[in-house]
Design a protein around this motif. Structure first.
Motif, PDB file in Angstrom:
ATOM      1  N   TRP A  79       7.413  61.529  -7.309  1.00  0.00           N
ATOM      2  CA  TRP A  79       6.069  62.053  -7.554  1.00  0.00           C
ATOM      3  C   TRP A  79       5.421  61.332  -8.732  1.00  0.00           C
ATOM      4  O   TRP A  79       4.251  60.956  -8.673  1.00  0.00           O
ATOM      5  CB  TRP A  79       6.132  63.548  -7.845  1.00  0.00           C
TER       6      TRP A  79
ATOM      7  N   ALA B 105       4.452  57.885  -7.766  1.00  0.00           N
ATOM      8  CA  ALA B 105       3.237  57.863  -6.950  1.00  0.00           C
ATOM      9  C   ALA B 105       1.997  58.006  -7.823  1.00  0.00           C
ATOM     10  O   ALA B 105       0.982  57.324  -7.605  1.00  0.00           O
ATOM     11  CB  ALA B 105       3.294  58.983  -5.914  1.00  0.00           C
TER      12      ALA B 105
ATOM     13  N   LEU C 109      -0.987  55.144  -8.378  1.00  0.00           N
ATOM     14  CA  LEU C 109      -2.415  55.416  -8.171  1.00  0.00           C
ATOM     15  C   LEU C 109      -3.188  55.443  -9.480  1.00  0.00           C
ATOM     16  O   LEU C 109      -4.398  55.704  -9.489  1.00  0.00           O
ATOM     17  CB  LEU C 109      -2.589  56.755  -7.451  1.00  0.00           C
TER      18      LEU C 109
ATOM     19  N   TRP D  16      -3.016  57.640 -11.677  1.00  0.00           N
ATOM     20  CA  TRP D  16      -3.440  59.018 -11.956  1.00  0.00           C
ATOM     21  C   TRP D  16      -2.614  59.549 -13.102  1.00  0.00           C
ATOM     22  O   TRP D  16      -1.500  59.100 -13.350  1.00  0.00           O
ATOM     23  CB  TRP D  16      -3.212  59.919 -10.738  1.00  0.00           C
TER      24      TRP D  16
ATOM     25  N   MET E  79      -3.074  67.383  -4.595  1.00  0.00           N
ATOM     26  CA  MET E  79      -2.586  66.664  -3.405  1.00  0.00           C
ATOM     27  C   MET E  79      -3.753  66.350  -2.474  1.00  0.00           C
ATOM     28  O   MET E  79      -4.514  67.231  -2.086  1.00  0.00           O
ATOM     29  CB  MET E  79      -1.550  67.546  -2.692  1.00  0.00           C
ATOM     30  N   ASP E  80      -3.884  65.098  -2.154  1.00  0.00           N
ATOM     31  CA  ASP E  80      -4.848  64.702  -1.131  1.00  0.00           C
ATOM     32  C   ASP E  80      -4.186  63.646  -0.237  1.00  0.00           C
ATOM     33  O   ASP E  80      -3.008  63.301  -0.415  1.00  0.00           O
ATOM     34  CB  ASP E  80      -6.130  64.177  -1.773  1.00  0.00           C
TER      35      ASP E  80
ATOM     36  N   ARG F 277      -4.596  60.502   0.006  1.00  0.00           N
ATOM     37  CA  ARG F 277      -4.214  59.246  -0.662  1.00  0.00           C
ATOM     38  C   ARG F 277      -2.892  59.419  -1.407  1.00  0.00           C
ATOM     39  O   ARG F 277      -2.001  58.579  -1.324  1.00  0.00           O
ATOM     40  CB  ARG F 277      -5.335  58.863  -1.625  1.00  0.00           C
ATOM     41  N   PHE F 278      -2.786  60.523  -2.147  1.00  0.00           N
ATOM     42  CA  PHE F 278      -1.550  60.736  -2.894  1.00  0.00           C
ATOM     43  C   PHE F 278      -0.386  60.999  -1.942  1.00  0.00           C
ATOM     44  O   PHE F 278       0.748  60.582  -2.195  1.00  0.00           O
ATOM     45  CB  PHE F 278      -1.732  61.918  -3.846  1.00  0.00           C
TER      46      PHE F 278
END
Lengths: 525, 300
Positions: free
Chosen positions: A39, A42, A46, A48, B245-246, B248-249
């Protein structure tokens, strides 16, 4: 710190709404995973960042909201204690015009003192100025500091300065400063600052004057009330100038009112008449005079217009009136000038109230057709009207009169045949021109034979001139209790208290805190 | 933000329907077929000369003449047979991962692991000489041998009694190396951290230990179905993560999970050890075919 508008803190109730809005959107799933590293990888892939500081984000938002609400509630910080408002009570009664030995009035000294003091009063102090004496005048802020439009001292002191100062100083944030000469007050204020402006000295005054005019005759009587307040009896001179003139020396003991009576004859043109009391060493000259305007004497030319059936009463009445007012009877012909038109019966082409006229049973132009009214019973007359006041018309008998003959106007004589009162005579007009109308002819009544008839004629003549026959007093009434400059209350001067510091508005600082919180929130995730 | 939450609890791992399925699996004739057994015996015969020497014993009739130590006979005049290690390898070992990370998943991965261990242990007790259950970190229960089919009930009781403990993979392998466990080692774990299993696998390979990896595989190991804000937590560390959460993720996360699976496969391949991914059936799925892959993987 305090708040000027604490009620606006009610908006803090929006905080629960903000908290609810700051919650993450539904659904929120909670689960266990052995792959937390995946997680995180990921998220990193991105670019994020997880919202790890959501609580801080809400706290910063709440801080910004609280700061905004508190700024809206107008927070202020009082630097130092003390009054921040100054109320100046300025005695502007008539006695403040009294001058001292240097010829400077107490009023002028008070104004100069106010100008000097206001220059040193801190700008944040809220200044209110009350002019006590005569009509109450209130000036506030810059208008008070500029002493704008305060007028001259006049009138009497109608309020209790001591009670007023005490009431004002009940507010801890307010300082009161009283400036007075002490005259007219039993005691001076014990609260707040005080400045006593000494205006003591001798004073003579014309308290009142009563004029009994005999217009249109030139003679009149004048009674003048004078008084003087001095350490000992003084001698004054009472001067009458203008439409008539006279001079008389009067002895004025301290505090004793003297009535001086003058029988005078005016000039035919009338005009102002001034009465002045001249006293040596007078400190207050404003109350030494009394003035009146006298109307000019008329040139009474009485014209008579008589119906063919009328008897000799009209001519007799005109002659009697001419004798009463020292006038002449002229023929009622076209082009002739007359100051009063006397009409008996028939029709007269004149407008009611627009011509000085006295009519008896005459139909006016534009009126409705009258109906005969036989033997009306005189019921009453107006006991307060200038026309009939003091006259006895109880013996008046009328053989016949006419209904609907009189124009609309102010009735002063009525008949009553059992169906209610109906006017028998009216006066019409305002200002300088009026006309008097009767509903019956002289020959149809015994009015010419009554003793009151000449007096009624003279009064009708005067009434036809309206306000133009009345003298006009031009002096204002003397303020009661403002003449004795030796009986003023005395007290020591007291300085003004130290004013409090300027209240600092904290609203901008709260807004800055709120903006900083919002800015910081933008960097917190 | 790290905050320890209460770990999920497990349902009873071996209910009656599972025991029925377990006994049906152990009774399948294909599992005890001669092919596999004879191949093992032939392999043992071929490799008998290459086993590790562990000692001598007196020759008895029937022993392979090639195992007689002629040098010893020349020195002593008596015939001895060389005893090799190969003869001890008729046992198997179960290496269980008791870490809290196996409590995650629906159904929990630990539940599937215990049932797989029961099936593997049952096969070993049925067809081999013995079974050793290694549970690193379990204290007194860390090492427990079982022999014979009659020990199946004791095995299930032992498995059910194993606690949840946190233990590093290196410590688990240390226990294997220390005990010199003979035979094949069936390592049941989620292998969630590949770098933690790389060195242990290489160490076991150097020591000649045959390792068979078993990974009870959940659907969440490949796909993520959650939506909206998701709060995930690691059962071992308690570390939490809140993620919106979408699509893309989700795609990126599934890519990372696929990379993890690839990494796990590569590590086991480098170690010469098979890795069996067994799709975990539902909690109440008692069909034979749902557990058949365990049997097939064991035979292979």
């Amino acid at each position: 710190m305090t708040f000027l508008a604490p009620a606006h803190a009610f908006w803090l109730l929006v905080l629960p709404v903000l908290y609810w809005l700051s919650l993450p959107s539904r659904p929120r799933t909670q689960t266990w995973t052995p792959h937390l590293a995946q997680w995180q990888l990921a998220l990193s892939a991105l670019r994020w960042r997880p919202p790890r500081l959501a609580r801080w984000r809400f706290l910063l938002l709440a801080l910004a909201a609280i700061a905004a609400v508190l700024a809206f509630a107008q927070p202020v910080l009082v630097a130092t204690s003390g009054p921040t408002r100054l109320v100046v009570v300025l005695d502007a009664s008539a006695s403040m015009a009294a001058v001292d030995a240097a010829g400077i009035s107490a009023w002028s000294r008070a104004i100069a003192l106010l100008q000097r003091t206001f220059a040193n009063v801190p700008p944040h102090v809220d200044v209110t100025l009350l002019r006590a004496g005569g009509p109450m005048v209130r000036r506030h802020g810059a208008s008070a500091r500029a002493l704008q439009d305060l007028g001259e001292p006049s009138g009497e002191l109608a309020i209790d300065l001591s009670a007023l100062a005490t009431a004002i100083e009940n507010d801890a944030q307010t300082a009161v400063w009283t400036l007075s000469d002490g005259q007219g007050s039993a005691s001076l204020p014990t609260a707040g600052g005080l400045t006593v402006l000494d205006g003591s000295g001798s004073n003579g005054a014309v308290l009142a004057a009563r004029l009994q005019d005999r217009w249109p005759l030139p003679g009149f009587s004048l009674v003048v009330e004078v008084v003087a307040f001095a350490d000992s009896q003084i001698t004054g001179e009472l001067r009458i100038e203008g439409a008539a003139s006279d001079t008389r020396a009067v002895e004025l003991p301290h505090g004793v009112v003297r009535n001086e009576t003058f029988e005078l004859t005016r000039a035919a043109a009338g005009g102002p008449l001034r009465v002045e009391l001249v006293v040596a060493g007078d400190h207050l000259a404003a109350d030494n005079t009394w003035s009146v305007w006298l109307p000019p004497l008329p040139a009474p030319r009485i014209a008579v217009l008589v119906d063919g059936e009328a008897g000799p009463f009209a001519d007799a009445a005109a002659n009697a009136l001419a004798k009463e007012v020292h006038g002449t009877v002229v023929a009622a012909a076209a082009g002739s000038e007359a100051s009063l038109l006397l009409v008996d019966g028939g029709q007269a082409a004149l407008g009611a109230g627009r011509v000085r006229a006295l009519t008896f049973g005459a139909a006016l132009a534009g009126g409705v057709a009258p109906t005969l009214w036989r033997s009306p019973t005189v019921a009453d007359w107006d006991r307060l009207s200038p026309l009939t006041m003091g006259l006895d018309l109880s013996e008046l008998r009328i053989q016949q009169a006419w209904r609907s003959l009189l124009p609309s106007g102010e009735a002063f004589l009525w008949a009553d045949d059992g169906a209610g009162r109906e006017p028998l005579a009216v006066v019409v007009g305002a200002g300088d021109v009026a006309s008097v109308h009767f509903a019956f002819r002289l020959q149809d009544s015994n009015l010419p034979l009554l003793p009151a008839f000449p007096q009624l004629l003279r009064r009708a003549f005067v009434r036809s001139y309206g306000a133009g026959a009345a003298p006009v007093v031009q002096s204002r009434p003397v303020a009661a209790g403002e003449q004795n400059l030796l009986a003023a209350a005395r007290a020591s001067d007291r300085a003004l208290p130290t004013f409090g510091g300027e209240a600092r508005d904290l609203s901008p600082w709260f807004l800055v805190v709120g903006l900083c919180a919002l800015a910081l929130r933008a960097f917190v995730r | 933000m790290s905050r320890r939450r209460a770990l999920p609890t497990l349902p009873p791992p071996f209910p009656a329907p599972f025991l029925t399925t377990l006994h049906s699996l152990l009774a399948q004739p294909v599992l005890v077929g001669g092919t596999s057994d004879q191949r093992l015996r032939a392999r043992r015969a071929v490799l008998s000369q290459s086993g590790t020497f562990v000692g001598h014993r007196p020759y008895v009739r029937g022993d392979d003449l090639r195992r007689i130590d002629w040098a010893a006979y020349a020195r002593t005049g008596e015939m001895f047979v060389k005893q090799l290690e190969q003869e001890e390898r008729r046992t198997a070992a179960l290496l269980l991962d008791l870490s809290p990370s196996l409590l995650a998943g629906a159904p929990p991965r630990r539940l599937a692991m215990l049932r797989a261990a029961a099936i593997l242990g049952g096969l070993a007790l049925t067809h081999l000489d013995g079974l050793t259950v290694l549970a690193p970190g379990a204290g007194d229960l860390a090492v427990r041998p079982f022999v014979g089919v009659h020990a199946l009930a004791a095995l299930l009781t032992h498995l059910e009694a194993l606690p949840v403990v946190e233990v590093a993979s290196s410590d688990a392998i240390a226990l294997v190396l220390k005990r010199s466990v003979p035979g094949r080692v069936h390592w049941l774990s989620d292998f969630a951290v590949p770098k933690d299993i790389e060195r242990p696998l290489q160490a076991l390979r150097r020591r000649g230990v045959l390792v068979h990896g078993w990974l009870p595989e959940l659907a969440s190991d490949h796909h993520v179905a959650a939506n909206g804000y998701v709060r995930v937590a690691d059962p071992e560390t308690g570390e939490e993560l809140v993620v919106p959460m979408d699509d893309r993720f989700r795609a990126e996360l599934e890519r990372q999970l696929a990379m993890l699976a690839t990494q796990q496969n590569r590590l086991f391949a480098q170690a010469g050890a098979p890795l069996v991914r067994w799709p975990v059936p539902a909690v109440d799925d008692w069909r034979l075919q749902s557990y058949w892959l365990i049997v097939a993987g064991c035979v292979a």
